[in-house]
Write a protein that holds these residues in place. Structure first.
Motif, PDB file in Angstrom:
ATOM      1  N   TYR A 165      -3.897  -0.806  -7.574  1.00 57.64           N
ATOM      2  CA  TYR A 165      -3.355  -0.170  -6.369  1.00 57.64           C
ATOM      3  C   TYR A 165      -2.358   0.917  -6.732  1.00 57.64           C
ATOM      4  O   TYR A 165      -2.432   2.051  -6.240  1.00 57.64           O
ATOM      5  N   ARG A 166      -1.404   0.586  -7.599  1.00 56.37           N
ATOM      6  CA  ARG A 166      -0.383   1.570  -7.971  1.00 56.37           C
ATOM      7  C   ARG A 166      -0.989   2.734  -8.744  1.00 56.37           C
ATOM      8  O   ARG A 166      -0.571   3.886  -8.568  1.00 56.37           O
ATOM      9  N   LEU A 167      -1.960   2.453  -9.585  1.00 58.88           N
ATOM     10  CA  LEU A 167      -2.639   3.539 -10.279  1.00 58.88           C
ATOM     11  C   LEU A 167      -3.382   4.436  -9.296  1.00 58.88           C
ATOM     12  O   LEU A 167      -3.452   5.660  -9.485  1.00 58.88           O
ATOM     13  N   GLY A 168      -3.904   3.843  -8.220  1.00 62.61           N
ATOM     14  CA  GLY A 168      -4.561   4.639  -7.191  1.00 62.61           C
ATOM     15  C   GLY A 168      -3.591   5.571  -6.491  1.00 62.61           C
ATOM     16  O   GLY A 168      -3.928   6.732  -6.202  1.00 62.61           O
ATOM     17  N   VAL A 169      -2.372   5.074  -6.208  1.00 60.13           N
ATOM     18  CA  VAL A 169      -1.360   5.938  -5.602  1.00 60.13           C
ATOM     19  C   VAL A 169      -1.006   7.069  -6.561  1.00 60.13           C
ATOM     20  O   VAL A 169      -0.888   8.236  -6.159  1.00 60.13           O
ATOM     21  N   ALA A 170      -0.847   6.732  -7.842  1.00 60.79           N
ATOM     22  CA  ALA A 170      -0.536   7.759  -8.838  1.00 60.79           C
ATOM     23  C   ALA A 170      -1.630   8.815  -8.895  1.00 60.79           C
ATOM     24  O   ALA A 170      -1.351  10.024  -8.960  1.00 60.79           O
ATOM     25  N   ALA A 171      -2.878   8.378  -8.865  1.00 60.35           N
ATOM     26  CA  ALA A 171      -3.998   9.323  -8.905  1.00 60.35           C
ATOM     27  C   ALA A 171      -4.003  10.207  -7.659  1.00 60.35           C
ATOM     28  O   ALA A 171      -4.311  11.410  -7.738  1.00 60.35           O
ATOM     29  N   SER A 172      -3.639   9.625  -6.508  1.00 60.81           N
ATOM     30  CA  SER A 172      -3.608  10.411  -5.273  1.00 60.81           C
ATOM     31  C   SER A 172      -2.534  11.488  -5.314  1.00 60.81           C
ATOM     32  O   SER A 172      -2.597  12.470  -4.576  1.00 60.81           O
ATOM     33  N   HIS A 173      -1.531  11.309  -6.177  1.00 57.11           N
ATOM     34  CA  HIS A 173      -0.496  12.321  -6.370  1.00 57.11           C
ATOM     35  C   HIS A 173      -0.879  13.323  -7.457  1.00 57.11           C
ATOM     36  O   HIS A 173      -0.075  14.192  -7.809  1.00 57.11           O
TER      37      HIS A 173
END
Length: 336
Positions: free
Chosen positions: A202-210
């Motif tokens: 989940y957190r890696l997904g947020v990072a990727a979205s940034h």
């Protein structure tokens, strides 16, 4: 006028209590608190009652990631006035000691820091502080943005402590709120590339979205970096990440391990002449942080994942353990 506070009355116990309405003295100002972010230190005090040498004794108010609106100022205050929307720097130094006079006010031995025993925090409706701790924010910034200037400042100071230079390839270990904001800081300050690692998809997904490159912590590549910003505090991460630095690499340790002693690969550090800096809060970062957010160079979207009223403070403090897809819980003291 009521001044309701969320008071920690014991481990895992929060009660709403009325506190006196503050009156500003010379050099002080009162802010109506609009948003308070929940930090890991708040959770630690709530669950365990201490962090290192700082021990909660008696009733205690948590919260140090703060924004609000000025409602009253004392004599001699010129940097803010009633009606200003402000982000709050939560530490008040004595401004007279050797560290303060050397420009290192964040290392002041007499620093009064919100929500660090014995000093109460900001989970109440009206807060009194030295007016020099208040920094106006533009209307384009929300109160949530204003509260996030505090964890953003940790990332900005980490970049400065690591002597980040334009074009550096940066590794950020830990994609929690501080890790994401450290990554945002590095990019805004000119990093050539920024890679975040974490165990949480989940957190890696947020990072990727940034727009950041991501790695799952269990499957790192052999890529190497100029700068490390260690934000996880997880066992073994620092040593492993240091091994991924180039010769003359620089590291800033932002997340602290619970272990008092941490093993390091000294022969490798010596051979590559790696520099390691510790990060203790921040120094003169609020104006820069506000400028970077208000100009759009730092993206805070998606960091606030859960919202709570003052009466829901206990649930906010439990949020990271009850919600796997949680980054930053935000408490709104004017909502009781």
């Amino acid at each position: 006028m009521a001044n309701t506070a969320a008071v920690m009355t014991g481990l895992n116990s929060i009660e709403l209590q009325d506190r006196p309405m503050p009156e500003p003295g010379p050099g002080q100002a009162v802010v109506r608190v609009e948003a308070v972010g929940v930090c890991g230190s708040d959770v630690a005090y709530y669950r365990y009652g201490k962090i290192g040498p700082f021990v909660v004794q008696g009733d205690f108010i948590l919260g140090h990631e703060v924004s609000g609106q000025i409602v009253a100022v004392g004599d001699g205050v010129t940097n803010v006035r009633a009606g200003d929307r402000v982000a709050v720097e939560p530490g008040t130094p004595d401004r007279t000691c050797d560290q303060c006079r050397a420009g290192r006010y964040h290392l002041c031995p007499n620093l009064e820091f919100l929500a660090t025993p014995p000093y109460d925090g900001a989970l109440l409706q009206y807060l009194l502080m030295d007016a020099r701790c208040y920094f106006p924010i533009p209307d384009s910034m929300s109160y949530e943005d204003g509260a996030l200037i505090e964890p953003l400042s940790v990332g900005l100071w980490g970049c400065q402590r690591a002597s980040l230079r334009p074009g550096d390839d940066v590794l950020v270990t830990g994609a929690g709120p501080v890790g994401l904001l450290a990554a945002e800081s590095a990019r805004a300050l000119g990093a050539g590339s920024v890679t975040l690692t974490d165990l949480s998809e989940y957190r890696l997904g947020v990072a990727a979205s940034h727009g950041f490159t991501t790695e799952h912590s269990g499957s790192p590549t052999d890529r190497t970096f100029d700068v490390l910003l260690e934000c996880s505090g997880a066992n073994g991460v620092l040593a492993a990440a240091l091994a991924r630095l180039h010769e003359a690499g620089r590291a800033a340790v932002i997340g602290l391990s619970k272990a008092e002693a941490v093993p390091l690969p000294l022969s490798m550090l010596n051979w590559k002449e790696i520099s390691i800096s510790m990060v203790n809060r921040y120094n003169n970062t609020w104006p820069l942080g506000i400028d970077l957010v208000s100009s759009g160079r730092i993206n805070l979207a998606g960091l606030v994942t859960h919202e709570f009223s003052l009466a829901q403070t206990a649930a906010a403090l439990d949020n990271t353990s009850t919600e796997p897809e949680s980054l930053k819980a935000m408490i709104y003291p004017q909502r009781t």
